[in-house]
Design a protein around this motif. Structure first.
Motif, PDB file in Angstrom:
ATOM      1  N   PRO A 197     -30.516  49.852  25.483  1.00 34.11           N
ATOM      2  CA  PRO A 197     -30.495  50.975  26.433  1.00 34.11           C
ATOM      3  C   PRO A 197     -30.971  52.260  25.754  1.00 34.11           C
ATOM      4  N   ASP A 198     -31.567  53.172  26.535  1.00 36.19           N
ATOM      5  CA  ASP A 198     -32.080  54.395  25.919  1.00 36.19           C
ATOM      6  C   ASP A 198     -30.961  55.362  25.553  1.00 36.19           C
ATOM      7  N   TYR A 199     -29.733  55.130  26.080  1.00 34.56           N
ATOM      8  CA  TYR A 199     -28.606  55.976  25.707  1.00 34.56           C
ATOM      9  C   TYR A 199     -27.415  55.115  25.324  1.00 34.56           C
ATOM     10  N   ARG A 200     -26.874  55.398  24.133  1.00 30.33           N
ATOM     11  CA  ARG A 200     -25.687  54.674  23.660  1.00 30.33           C
ATOM     12  C   ARG A 200     -24.671  55.685  23.124  1.00 30.33           C
ATOM     13  N   TYR A 201     -23.406  55.457  23.488  1.00 29.70           N
ATOM     14  CA  TYR A 201     -22.322  56.345  23.066  1.00 29.70           C
ATOM     15  C   TYR A 201     -21.299  55.489  22.345  1.00 29.70           C
ATOM     16  N   LEU A 202     -21.268  55.613  21.030  1.00 32.95           N
ATOM     17  CA  LEU A 202     -20.306  54.860  20.227  1.00 32.95           C
ATOM     18  C   LEU A 202     -19.012  55.664  20.145  1.00 32.95           C
ATOM     19  N   ILE A 203     -17.904  54.979  20.361  1.00 33.34           N
ATOM     20  CA  ILE A 203     -16.606  55.651  20.300  1.00 33.34           C
ATOM     21  C   ILE A 203     -15.644  54.821  19.465  1.00 33.34           C
ATOM     22  N   MET A 204     -14.969  55.472  18.524  1.00 30.56           N
ATOM     23  CA  MET A 204     -14.029  54.781  17.645  1.00 30.56           C
ATOM     24  C   MET A 204     -12.683  54.618  18.358  1.00 30.56           C
ATOM     25  N   PRO A 205     -12.129  53.424  18.354  1.00 30.81           N
ATOM     26  CA  PRO A 205     -10.806  53.232  18.951  1.00 30.81           C
ATOM     27  C   PRO A 205      -9.716  53.901  18.099  1.00 30.81           C
ATOM     28  N   ILE A 206      -8.597  54.159  18.730  1.00 30.66           N
ATOM     29  CA  ILE A 206      -7.405  54.618  18.022  1.00 30.66           C
ATOM     30  C   ILE A 206      -6.536  53.405  17.764  1.00 30.66           C
ATOM     31  N   ARG A 207      -6.138  53.227  16.535  1.00 31.23           N
ATOM     32  CA  ARG A 207      -5.366  52.036  16.170  1.00 31.23           C
ATOM     33  C   ARG A 207      -4.025  52.050  16.885  1.00 31.23           C
ATOM     34  N   LEU A 208      -3.725  50.953  17.544  1.00 30.44           N
ATOM     35  CA  LEU A 208      -2.456  50.829  18.260  1.00 30.44           C
ATOM     36  C   LEU A 208      -1.336  50.420  17.309  1.00 30.44           C
ATOM     37  N   SER A 209      -0.188  51.064  17.422  1.00 29.47           N
ATOM     38  CA  SER A 209       0.955  50.669  16.583  1.00 29.47           C
ATOM     39  C   SER A 209       1.493  49.358  17.103  1.00 29.47           C
ATOM     40  N   SER A 210       1.814  48.478  16.204  1.00 28.92           N
ATOM     41  CA  SER A 210       2.269  47.142  16.605  1.00 28.92           C
ATOM     42  C   SER A 210       3.734  47.173  17.040  1.00 28.92           C
TER      43      SER A 210
END
Length: 379
Positions: free
Chosen positions: A366-379
């Motif tokens: 795709p001509d546009y990509r938005y990478l986003i880092m997840p927030i680690r979920l506490s177990s």
């Protein structure tokens, strides 16, 4: 010096020039706007703070040549408030008089000889449609950093190879990349530049919507005029100083294989995230659980306020629980140009890619990509 011009034309030109004036100038004269009536009957309005320059050229029916420097912000406020009638601007000694209908304003002039000369535009490199340019910059600049202690992350990286322009920006927590086509002056033109993100976004927005093309002026790699880039369209021109071109090797950060893919209606997804995020503190995430044909959005835990909403989803792949900073997610959703948002994920701790969910051929990027880092979920 004197001139007469229609109020709307003058107000728009003054507002466009004033947007680049510094709020807290290092020396008082930099708060000024330079107005010059040329021998050829043109009015040139310009501003410059040693970082960004802006100039507008208007054709006049009536004018006497001369140059004057007045407070740019004050002139912008005055012209915006004037009635819809022709404006007369006359310099009388150390004062400038603005008359429109029954309204009359007198402004003190500033020493024009102390004002810096505008920089010379670099060589013209090519053209791109103003609407395409404004849209592409808006999609990428949203991910540029705001922390001035990390200047390399506050800019938008521009890479040009032939007829392809790639824009990229990151603040370490997300990365936006947009590719677009343009018309280079030379088919083998190649250049790399790092442009201050806010300046580029303001410039693209101001030049967009005119229907005209934007001419981009910059040197090729290793060429003359490095350290500056210029944009011009419909009688307006602006230049800005470039940042150090150092930038993360972002292409290696973009995943190419995924274990799950979710397509959701963009509008409904945005509204659901906004509602659930009402109970989320500034840095707490919105959690999403993708199962079968639905996704459960949640925010808040334990003794806090909580919110849950379920949305239908077109989902393929392994069930996944993932969480994102809701503001970053909303800004990415606001940037994609599609009625369908496509979220591609690998695991709950690895970067996800957000794109428009328009059908694409296998292997097509795709001509546009938005990478986003997840927030680690506490177990």
């Amino acid at each position: 010096m004197m001139f007469r011009v229609e109020r709307d034309v003058l107000a728009e030109a003054v507002a466009w020039t004033a947007r680049s004036l510094p709020a807290r100038p290092s020396v008082p004269v930099l708060a000024g706007m330079r107005l010059e009536v040329t021998e050829s009957g043109q009015l040139k309005l310009s501003g410059f703070d040693y970082e960004v320059s802006a100039e507008v050229t208007l054709e006049l029916q009536t004018g006497e040549p001369g140059v004057v420097l007045v407070s740019g912000k004050l002139l912008a406020e005055i012209t915006r408030a004037l009635p819809a009638q022709p404006v007369d601007f006359v310099v009388e000694g150390a004062k400038a008089v603005v008359t429109c209908g029954s309204a009359r304003f007198t402004l003190l002039t500033m020493p024009v000889e102390d004002y810096p000369s505008l920089p010379v535009m670099p060589p013209a490199a090519g053209r791109v449609g103003s609407d395409v340019f404004a849209s592409a910059v808006g999609q990428v600049a949203v991910a540029a950093g705001k922390d001035d202690t990390l200047p390399m992350l506050t800019g938008v990286r521009v890479e040009i190879e032939g007829d392809t322009v790639t824009l990229a920006a990151t603040d370490r927590y997300r990365l936006a990349v947009r590719e677009l086509k343009w018309q280079p002056g030379q088919p083998d033109f190649s250049a790399i530049a790092m442009i201050p993100g806010k300046t580029l976004a303001d410039t693209a927005k101001a030049l967009g919507g005119t229907g005209a093309e934007v001419e981009i002026a910059m040197s090729s790699v290793g060429g003359t005029g490095e350290g500056m880039i210029g944009f011009s369209s419909a009688g307006r021109r602006t230049t800005t100083r470039l940042l150090d071109p150092e930038f993360p090797k972002y292409r290696s950060l973009l995943p190419t294989e995924f274990s799950a893919r979710a397509d959701l209606p963009t509008g409904a997804f945005v509204e659901a995230v906004k509602r659930v995020a009402l109970v989320a503190e500034r840095n707490t995430p919105v959690r999403m659980a993708f199962r079968g044909d639905e996704v459960v959005l949640e925010a808040g835990t334990g003794d806090e306020a909580q919110a849950v909403e379920v949305l239908p989803v077109d989902f393929e792949g392994d069930d996944i629980n993932i969480a994102f900073n809701h503001q970053f997610l909303l800004e990415g959703l606001g940037a994609i140009d599609s009625d369908v948002a496509r979220l591609q994920m690998t695991t709950s701790t690895k970067p996800a890619i957000l794109t428009g969910g328009k059908p694409v051929e296998d292997g097509h990027v795709p001509d546009y990509r938005y990478l986003i880092m997840p927030i680690r979920l506490s177990s």
